[in-house]
Enzyme design. Structure first.
Site, PDB file in Angstrom:
ATOM      1  N   SER A  24       0.823  -1.222   0.000  1.00 12.79           N
ATOM      2  CA  SER A  24       0.000   0.000   0.000  1.00 12.79           C
ATOM      3  C   SER A  24       0.848   1.259   0.000  1.00 12.79           C
ATOM      4  CB  SER A  24      -0.852   0.073   1.275  1.00 12.79           C
ATOM      5  OG  SER A  24      -1.867  -0.860   1.239  1.00 12.79           O
ATOM      6  N   HIS A  54      -3.005   0.487  -4.307  1.00 14.67           N
ATOM      7  CA  HIS A  54      -2.152  -0.469  -5.019  1.00 14.67           C
ATOM      8  C   HIS A  54      -2.196  -0.151  -6.506  1.00 14.67           C
ATOM      9  CE1 HIS A  54      -1.252  -3.604  -1.902  1.00 14.67           C
ATOM     10  NE2 HIS A  54      -2.091  -2.814  -1.272  1.00 14.67           N
ATOM     11  N   HIS A  76      -4.929  -9.629  -1.691  1.00 11.54           N
ATOM     12  CA  HIS A  76      -4.906 -10.092  -0.304  1.00 11.54           C
ATOM     13  C   HIS A  76      -5.899 -11.239  -0.114  1.00 11.54           C
ATOM     14  CE1 HIS A  76      -3.788  -5.853  -0.441  1.00 11.54           C
ATOM     15  NE2 HIS A  76      -3.022  -6.080   0.610  1.00 11.54           N
ATOM     16  N   TYR A  78      -8.060 -11.419   2.091  1.00 10.39           N
ATOM     17  CA  TYR A  78      -9.389 -10.916   2.463  1.00 10.39           C
ATOM     18  C   TYR A  78     -10.228 -10.466   1.274  1.00 10.39           C
ATOM     19  CZ  TYR A  78      -7.171  -6.263   2.167  1.00 10.39           C
ATOM     20  OH  TYR A  78      -6.497  -5.151   1.741  1.00 10.39           O
ATOM     21  N   GLU A  79      -9.620 -10.358   0.098  1.00  9.01           N
ATOM     22  CA  GLU A  79     -10.406  -9.925  -1.069  1.00  9.01           C
ATOM     23  C   GLU A  79     -11.258 -11.060  -1.626  1.00  9.01           C
ATOM     24  OE1 GLU A  79      -8.067  -7.400  -3.921  1.00  9.01           O
ATOM     25  OE2 GLU A  79      -6.544  -7.718  -2.385  1.00  9.01           O
ATOM     26  N   ALA A 106       2.539  -2.330   4.391  1.00  7.64           N
ATOM     27  CA  ALA A 106       2.259  -1.343   5.434  1.00  7.64           C
ATOM     28  C   ALA A 106       1.812  -2.123   6.666  1.00  7.64           C
ATOM     29  CB  ALA A 106       1.159  -0.401   4.976  1.00  7.64           C
ATOM     30  N   MET A 201      -1.911  -7.284   7.015  1.00  5.22           N
ATOM     31  CA  MET A 201      -2.875  -8.180   6.369  1.00  5.22           C
ATOM     32  C   MET A 201      -2.317  -8.852   5.120  1.00  5.22           C
ATOM     33  SD  MET A 201      -6.241  -5.745   6.651  1.00  5.22           S
ATOM     34  CE  MET A 201      -6.582  -4.778   8.145  1.00  5.22           C
ATOM     35  N   SER A 202      -1.004  -8.952   5.008  1.00  8.81           N
ATOM     36  CA  SER A 202      -0.429  -9.497   3.761  1.00  8.81           C
ATOM     37  C   SER A 202       0.869 -10.241   4.043  1.00  8.81           C
ATOM     38  CB  SER A 202      -0.162  -8.343   2.777  1.00  8.81           C
ATOM     39  OG  SER A 202       0.891  -7.526   3.248  1.00  8.81           O
ATOM     40  N   ASN A 225       1.074   3.173  11.523  1.00 10.14           N
ATOM     41  CA  ASN A 225       0.306   3.523  12.733  1.00 10.14           C
ATOM     42  C   ASN A 225       0.753   2.640  13.892  1.00 10.14           C
ATOM     43  OD1 ASN A 225      -1.301   1.507  10.883  1.00 10.14           O
ATOM     44  ND2 ASN A 225      -1.970   1.057  12.958  1.00 10.14           N
ATOM     45  N   HIS A 237      -8.031   2.854   6.644  1.00 10.43           N
ATOM     46  CA  HIS A 237      -7.277   2.634   5.401  1.00 10.43           C
ATOM     47  C   HIS A 237      -6.792   3.975   4.839  1.00 10.43           C
ATOM     48  CE1 HIS A 237      -5.840   0.603   1.888  1.00 10.43           C
ATOM     49  NE2 HIS A 237      -6.693   1.203   1.079  1.00 10.43           N
TER      50      HIS A 237
HETATM   51  N1  HPA Z   1      -3.336  -3.618  11.234  1.00 12.75           N
HETATM   52  C1  HPA Z   1      -3.383  -4.398  10.134  1.00 12.75           C
HETATM   53  N2  HPA Z   1      -2.904  -4.014   8.959  1.00 12.75           N
HETATM   54  C2  HPA Z   1      -2.344  -2.794   8.887  1.00 12.75           C
HETATM   55  C3  HPA Z   1      -2.279  -1.933   9.993  1.00 12.75           C
HETATM   56  C4  HPA Z   1      -2.801  -2.374  11.235  1.00 12.75           C
HETATM   57  O1  HPA Z   1      -2.767  -1.672  12.266  1.00 12.75           O
HETATM   58  N3  HPA Z   1      -1.664  -0.797   9.570  1.00 12.75           N
HETATM   59  C5  HPA Z   1      -1.387  -0.967   8.247  1.00 12.75           C
HETATM   60  N4  HPA Z   1      -1.790  -2.171   7.832  1.00 12.75           N
END
Ligand code: HPA
Length: 265
Positions: A24, A54, A76, A78-79, A106, A201-202, A225, A237
């Site tokens: 991302s 992306h 991903h 989750y898609e 990310a 998530m990847s 974050n 997101h």
């Molecule tokens: N959690 C999951 N995926 C992420 C996060 C998070 O805090 N930040 C960026 N991708």
């Protein structure tokens, strides 16, 4: 016509030295490659990467003197619910001659000493999703040894590249959470106690596939974050996309420096 032939007709047959997957907000690097760009739409079996932030195209060419193939977008789990969704692109990377796969993503950090904007080199992972992209694979090759999945020599080379660029690159353990919802604060406390330093998530399914394919792998997270419950900032997101470029500029420098070293070997 085979996918490999189709791609080689466009990009040439010279083997690629390294393949990269951009996460991302990290797509800029692909724009700086001197080479050809092929949208995923034209590539059989490739996912229709549908996550904003992306850039779903394959770029093959020269970056910092090295011949690279860049997957500008990933799909991903989750898609679609398919954790093996990145297998066709990774198969192609191996068929193009790549021996090295560098993954970026990310992630949310658990460690105050790896704050948003920083980079984290993955030393290992925890598959918190329980999914595995090799489920259904019939050959004994499915029993992949995941010790040193994050190649120690590659990690050392990336650490050296970061040092040479004056970029702080900490190491830590990444936990794969399926998404697409973010984690609850209780889940974050649990994953942290299990030994993870960051969550995303990847990447983990791709590392499993890459090791299955015999690629040497390394991965770097840009921290966007602090994980849920660890700071007052709202997780979204939008926020991930806003913050990714902060670390991305440093990540680009590290990757370029590493590729220049690879090219000179
Ligand atoms: N959690 C999951 N995926 C992420 C996060 C998070 O805090 N930040 C960026 N991708």
């Amino acid at each position: 016509m085979s996918l490999l032939k189709k791609v080689q007709d466009l990009a040439g047959t010279e083997p690629v030295q390294a393949a990269l997957v951009l996460g991302s907000g990290l797509g800029h690097l692909a724009e700086t490659v001197d080479g050809v760009s092929i949208p995923y739409d034209g590539l059989e079996g490739f996912p229709h990467a549908g996550v904003s932030g992306h850039n779903p195209k394959l770029v093959i060419g020269t970056l910092s003197g090295a011949r690279v193939a860049i997957l500008g977008g990933r799909a991903h789990y989750y898609e679609s619910g398919d954790s093996g969704v990145m297998r066709p692109p990774l198969d192609l990377m191996r068929d193009l001659g790549a021996e090295i796969l560098l993954l970026t993503n990310a992630a949310g950090s658990f460690r105050p000493d790896i704050p948003p904007g920083d980079l984290m080199l993955l030393s290992d992972h925890i598959n918190f999703s329980g999914k595995n992209p090799l489920i259904g694979e019939q050959t004994d090759a499915r029993f992949v040894n995941m010790t040193d999945a994050y190649d120690p020599a590659l990690r050392a080379a990336l650490t050296e590249a970061a040092r040479a660029e004056g970029v702080v690159l900490k190491e830590g353990v990444y936990a794969w959470y399926s998404g697409p919802s973010f984690e609850t604060p209780a889940e974050i406390r649990a994953i942290h106690r299990l030994g993870a330093d960051a969550v995303g998530m990847s990447t983990v399914p791709e590392v499993i596939l890459a090791r299955f394919l015999g690629l040497r792998t390394a991965a770097i997270s840009t921290i966007t974050n602090m994980a849920a419950g660890m700071s007052d900032e709202a997780i979204s997101h939008e926020h991930t996309k806003q913050m990714a470029p902060v670390g991305a500029a440093k990540l680009e420098r590290v990757l370029r420096r590493y590729l220049a070293t690879l090219a000179s070997q």
